[in-house]
Design a protein around this motif. Structure first.
Motif, mmCIF file in Angstrom:
data_model
loop_
_atom_site.group_PDB
_atom_site.id
_atom_site.type_symbol
_atom_site.label_atom_id
_atom_site.label_comp_id
_atom_site.label_asym_id
_atom_site.label_seq_id
_atom_site.Cartn_x
_atom_site.Cartn_y
_atom_site.Cartn_z
ATOM 1 N N LEU A 1 -2.018 58.709 -3.122
ATOM 2 C CA LEU A 1 -1.670 57.289 -3.155
ATOM 3 C C LEU A 1 -1.664 56.759 -4.594
ATOM 4 O O LEU A 1 -0.798 55.963 -4.973
ATOM 5 N N ALA A 2 -2.602 57.206 -5.408
ATOM 6 C CA ALA A 2 -2.634 56.776 -6.810
ATOM 7 C C ALA A 2 -1.413 57.284 -7.562
ATOM 8 O O ALA A 2 -0.921 56.622 -8.489
ATOM 9 N N ALA A 3 -0.915 58.454 -7.157
ATOM 10 C CA ALA A 3 0.254 59.020 -7.822
ATOM 11 C C ALA A 3 1.563 58.455 -7.294
ATOM 12 O O ALA A 3 2.574 58.444 -8.001
ATOM 13 N N ASN A 4 1.572 58.001 -6.044
ATOM 14 C CA ASN A 4 2.799 57.506 -5.432
ATOM 15 C C ASN A 4 2.445 56.378 -4.470
ATOM 16 O O ASN A 4 1.921 56.627 -3.384
ATOM 17 N N PRO A 5 2.724 55.126 -4.844
ATOM 18 C CA PRO A 5 2.351 54.000 -3.976
ATOM 19 C C PRO A 5 3.136 53.965 -2.666
ATOM 20 O O PRO A 5 2.721 53.290 -1.732
ATOM 21 N N ARG A 6 4.231 54.705 -2.595
ATOM 22 C CA ARG A 6 5.005 54.750 -1.345
ATOM 23 C C ARG A 6 4.555 55.973 -0.535
ATOM 24 O O ARG A 6 5.297 56.926 -0.331
ATOM 25 N N THR A 7 3.328 55.895 -0.114
ATOM 26 C CA THR A 7 2.695 56.997 0.612
ATOM 27 C C THR A 7 2.498 56.637 2.075
ATOM 28 O O THR A 7 1.997 55.559 2.401
ATOM 29 N N VAL A 8 2.878 57.563 2.942
ATOM 30 C CA VAL A 8 2.667 57.453 4.381
ATOM 31 C C VAL A 8 1.614 58.481 4.782
ATOM 32 O O VAL A 8 1.714 59.650 4.396
ATOM 33 N N VAL A 9 0.610 58.060 5.525
ATOM 34 C CA VAL A 9 -0.367 59.005 6.062
ATOM 35 C C VAL A 9 0.014 59.324 7.509
ATOM 36 O O VAL A 9 0.159 58.418 8.337
ATOM 37 N N LEU A 10 0.217 60.608 7.783
ATOM 38 C CA LEU A 10 0.450 61.094 9.139
ATOM 39 C C LEU A 10 -0.831 61.782 9.583
ATOM 40 O O LEU A 10 -1.193 62.850 9.093
ATOM 41 N N LEU A 11 -1.528 61.144 10.511
ATOM 42 C CA LEU A 11 -2.854 61.582 10.940
ATOM 43 C C LEU A 11 -2.751 62.306 12.274
ATOM 44 O O LEU A 11 -2.237 61.756 13.250
#
Length: 821
Positions: free
Chosen positions: A581-591
């Protein structure tokens, strides 16, 4: 060939007492006893509920279609979809020669730490009962018997073979029995499985009250009751209580039943009745008319396009969109995506234990996104590990069965470095089983490699003639293989590049236990992750337009036989999410998990999908949702607590309440589990029961009652208009909760009493009608042993989650109503 169905009463009377008794225990692990003299065929059963494994071992065996697990199907809140799944599973059962599927699992989510959390549908009895009813109806419409399980009080795995679930009567009736009651009355299942545990001090398989008085007499169940595997603890006592069939076979608990029946008329009468139930199940599955080839050799592993499409659709519809800040999802069709995490390149499609199977395929999120976007748009890095055990090898393995003198008496070829024994080659005795397993380890590069063993039995591993792991001389019981196995024993060895000969020696170990014995061994092998793996994942994520971080658990963590480890994600997964997330603010978490977990990164992550274990087409289903080809149709069937102490079974001194102590687990929370507990305790969940977002928005309006006052015995209809107010097609779930304004006994603040899944194009609307009857208004009064709805005011709450109920209607019951069970 079609054979005329005999008259069952006549056939039953033609059986000798010895033959009748032979029908009351399995012939082996998966088949009932055949009686050729009277043309009574064997009936084959198969594990489910998320597929039909057939008669093989838990690993390997005939390939089959892997459907979404229970909690994923529960997340769909779609009754008709569950019916479709049942119909499709019936066809799969016929392929495997099975007339009985050991499914569905309908125990409730009492605790977030239940090891089989993934296998059930919901924390709520009404939602569970409605979904299970449709599943059973669909399955049995194809001539395959459901076996509704585990009846009852099996809400955790800790000491499940001996523990007493001490459940107050109101909680037993209103929560834990309720879905079984709904299924029995509305779907008429042909079989039910008793649980291992005791309820209030008596084994369920020996409880006349539960099996005969409630199940048969009160509810009218007219099918067969079988034990869980090894869950028969007595001979005549269990039979007289109402347990018809001991599984597996040959019999262990009923070996002296003939003598008992010869000397006791009541036991003899019980034998006659139970044998009739076995015959009736053979008839209901049309096995008299169409005898099946019940051998493993005859099993078919056919893949069907319509089954794949159904699994893919169901997987997408069970995926829950929990957060979508600024509409980050769906991803653009031309996006470049970094797929990161330990679950990215592995298809985590099922839980562990008896629910696992050899799936036709296990499509990973990486595969799904590359198929949808093209390989050149999708990069990948693992980042960290979440495995509980070292991975097995897909390698040829030779089994040499040794005689007492150490000479080879039989050989067998298998594939895969995990071996379970449910059947033995001809001439090999289970009493003297001794096996040498030979396989080749391939090391692509010179370096250190990790190796491991765990086994239900004694085992040791040698590589190139040198002993590497001794799980023989100091074998210790652990948590693997339904608690028959040891814990994993690991070692590390330097291997030169090339092939290395490995030998595993195995011998069963007698374990004093109340259930059937089990023999298995598992070799794990891998090169350790490079130290640069974490940093490499962060770098790759930063170079893409979007990052999808695939984290969660596996079927090794979420499994039968042992409860969940806790609520923190294993390994460095939380750290990986934060770093990406720190490297890419357009992050999706697939849990992907089998139940709730803690999410310390939740506030910072813009988009979150809960994907569960959605069956063999997992990666395609996830890609459909991520790209907006399918709307995320799921809504949570379980409250996601913000901390473990918010779980109703985890007060400050939890042992007696969970997991239990001194042979008892006390359901002290009574009626207050899930959202009922959150309401009473005033806690704020991480995500509330029924929560979930769509890629569009919906509005409820024009709610109305068919009558504002009802008389005892009447019903009332509730109608509400649902409108899609967004710009895309989508799905929502209309949820109806009821509140008793003033009751004589304590009741939950609200209870789910109706729901409807709605799919609408943009701008369109639909009127939904839900029906409430007297049972909808009633609670169980244990002082009167009756269902009671008291005269007075009720509130009907309508909305799209248990925490979003903006519409309130008032209903009055003119007089008291009550009914005996």
């Amino acid at each position: 060939m079609t054979t005329p169905t005999p008259d069952l009463s006549t056939l039953l009377d033609q059986l000798t007492l010895d033959e009748q008794i032979s029908l009351l225990a399995g012939a082996d692990a998966w088949r009932t006893v055949a009686i050729p003299r009277l043309s009574i065929p064997a009936l084959k059963v198969s594990d489910g509920p998320a597929g039909v494994r057939g008669g093989g071992a838990l690993v390997g065996g005939t390939p089959t279609a892997a459907f979404p697990v229970g909690i994923s199907l529960g997340s769909t809140w779609n009754v008709e979809l569950l019916r479709e799944v049942g119909v499709s599973l019936a066809r799969e059962a016929h392929d495997k020669g099975a007339g009985v599927l050991l499914a569905p699992t309908i125990n409730l989510f009492r605790s977030t730490l239940n090891g089989r959390n993934f296998e059930s549908y919901a924390e709520d009895p009404f939602l569970t009962g409605k979904l299970a009813t449709a599943y059973v109806q669909g399955l049995q419409s194809g001539g395959v018997s459901a076996t509704v399980k585990h009846f009852i009080g099996n809400e955790s795995e800790y000491q499940r073979n001996s523990i007493s679930s001490d459940i107050p009567e109101r909680a037993l009736r209103e929560l834990y029995l309720r879905p079984f009651e709904m299924v029995v009355k509305d779907a008429q299942p042909w079989a039910i499985m008793s649980s291992y545990n005791k309820v209030n001090g008596t084994y369920v398989s020996e409880s006349p009250r539960l099996l005969s008085e409630i199940l048969r007499d009160e509810w009218g169940f007219d099918g067969l009751i079988m034990s869980d595997w090894g869950g028969t603890y007595s001979s005549g006592e269990s039979l007289r209580a109402g347990l018809d069939l001991e599984m597996p076979g040959p019999s262990r608990a009923r070996t002296n039943l003939l003598e008992e029946a010869q000397n006791d008329p009541i036991t003899r009468q019980a034998v006659h009745r139970a044998a009739g139930e076995v015959l009736r199940l053979i008839e209901r599955t049309e096995t008299f008319a169409h005898p099946r080839d019940v051998s493993e050799a005859a099993e078919k592993g056919e893949e069907r396009p319509d089954t794949r499409a159904l699994i893919r659709r169901a997987g997408a519809e069970g995926t829950v969109l929990l957060k979508n800040k600024d509409g980050l999802l769906p991803l653009p069709a031309c996006a470049s995506v970094a797929v990161i995490g330990p679950n990215a390149d592995t298809g985590q499609v099922m839980g562990g234990g008896s629910a696992q199977m050899s799936a036709h395929r296990k499509v990973s999120p990486l595969e799904g996104l590359r198929a949808a976007l093209g390989k050149n748009r999708v990069t990948y890095a693992q980042g960290c590990d979440n495995a509980r055990f070292l991975p097995t090898l897909d390698a040829a393995i030779e089994l040499e069965y040794l005689g007492a003198d150490g000479q080879v008496i039989a050989t067998e070829q298998r594939r895969g470095s995990e071996v379970m024994w449910f059947a033995l080659p001809k001439g090999v005795s289970a009493d003297s089983l001794h096996v040498r397993l030979n396989l080749t380890l391939s090391a692509p590069d010179a370096g250190d490699y990790d190796l491991s063993l765990y086994s239900a039995g004694l085992s040791r591993l040698s590589v190139n003639g040198e002993e590497v792991i001794d799980n023989w001389t100091n074998w210790q019981a652990g948590s693997t293989y339904f608690a028959f196995g040891s814990d994993e024993v690991r070692a590390s060895r330097f291997l030169s590049a090339g092939e290395h000969h490995a030998v595993i020696e195995f011998k069963p170990k007698e374990v004093k236990h109340s259930v059937a014995s089990f023999s298995a061994v598992r070799l794990g092998f891998r090169a350790p992750l490079p130290e640069t793996a974490f940093a490499e994942a962060v770098r790759i994520a930063g170079e893409a337009e979007y990052a999808v971080v695939c984290v969660g658990t596996t079927g090794e963590w979420e499994t039968e036989g042992v409860d969940r480890w806790g609520l923190d994600l294993p390994g460095q997964q939380n750290e990986l999410v934060s770093a990406v997330l720190a490297a890419n603010p357009r992050t999706v978490v697939l849990l992907q998990t089998g139940g709730p977990v803690l999410m310390p990164w939740l506030d910072a992550v813009p988009a979150l999908l809960q994907g569960w274990f959605p069956g063999q087409e997992a990666g395609h289903a996830f890609a459909d949702v991520l790209l907006g080809i399918a709307d995320p149709g799921g809504r949570l069937p379980q409250t996601f607590v913000a901390r473990l102490s918010d779980d109703p079974t985890h007060p400050e001194t939890p042992d007696v309440q969970y997991p239990g102590e001194n042979g008892h687990v006390e359901y002290r929370e009574g009626l207050f589990i899930g959202y009922r507990h959150a309401d009473k305790a005033g806690t704020t969940p991480l995500f509330a029961f029924g929560s979930g977002l769509s890629y569009t928005t919906f509005e409820l309006s024009d709610a109305a009652l068919s009558a504002e006052q009802v008389e005892p015995g009447e019903s009332v209809s509730v109608s509400v208009t649902v409108r899609n107010t967004g710009e895309r097609s989508g799905q929502t779930v209309v949820q109806l909760y009821l509140r008793d304004v003033a009751a004589s006994l304590e009741r939950p603040n609200k209870e789910l009493k109706g729901f409807a899944k709605v799919s609408l194009p943009a701008g369109e609307s639909q009127t939904v009608t839900l029906k409430l009857d007297m049972r909808s208004l009633a609670y169980f009064d244990d002082t009167q042993n009756a269902w009671v709805a008291e005269a007075g005011d009720f509130e009907i709450l309508l909305g799209q989650s248990s925490a979003e109920l903006p519409i309130k209607l008032k209903l009055k019951l003119s007089k008291d109503w009550s009914a005996r069970p």
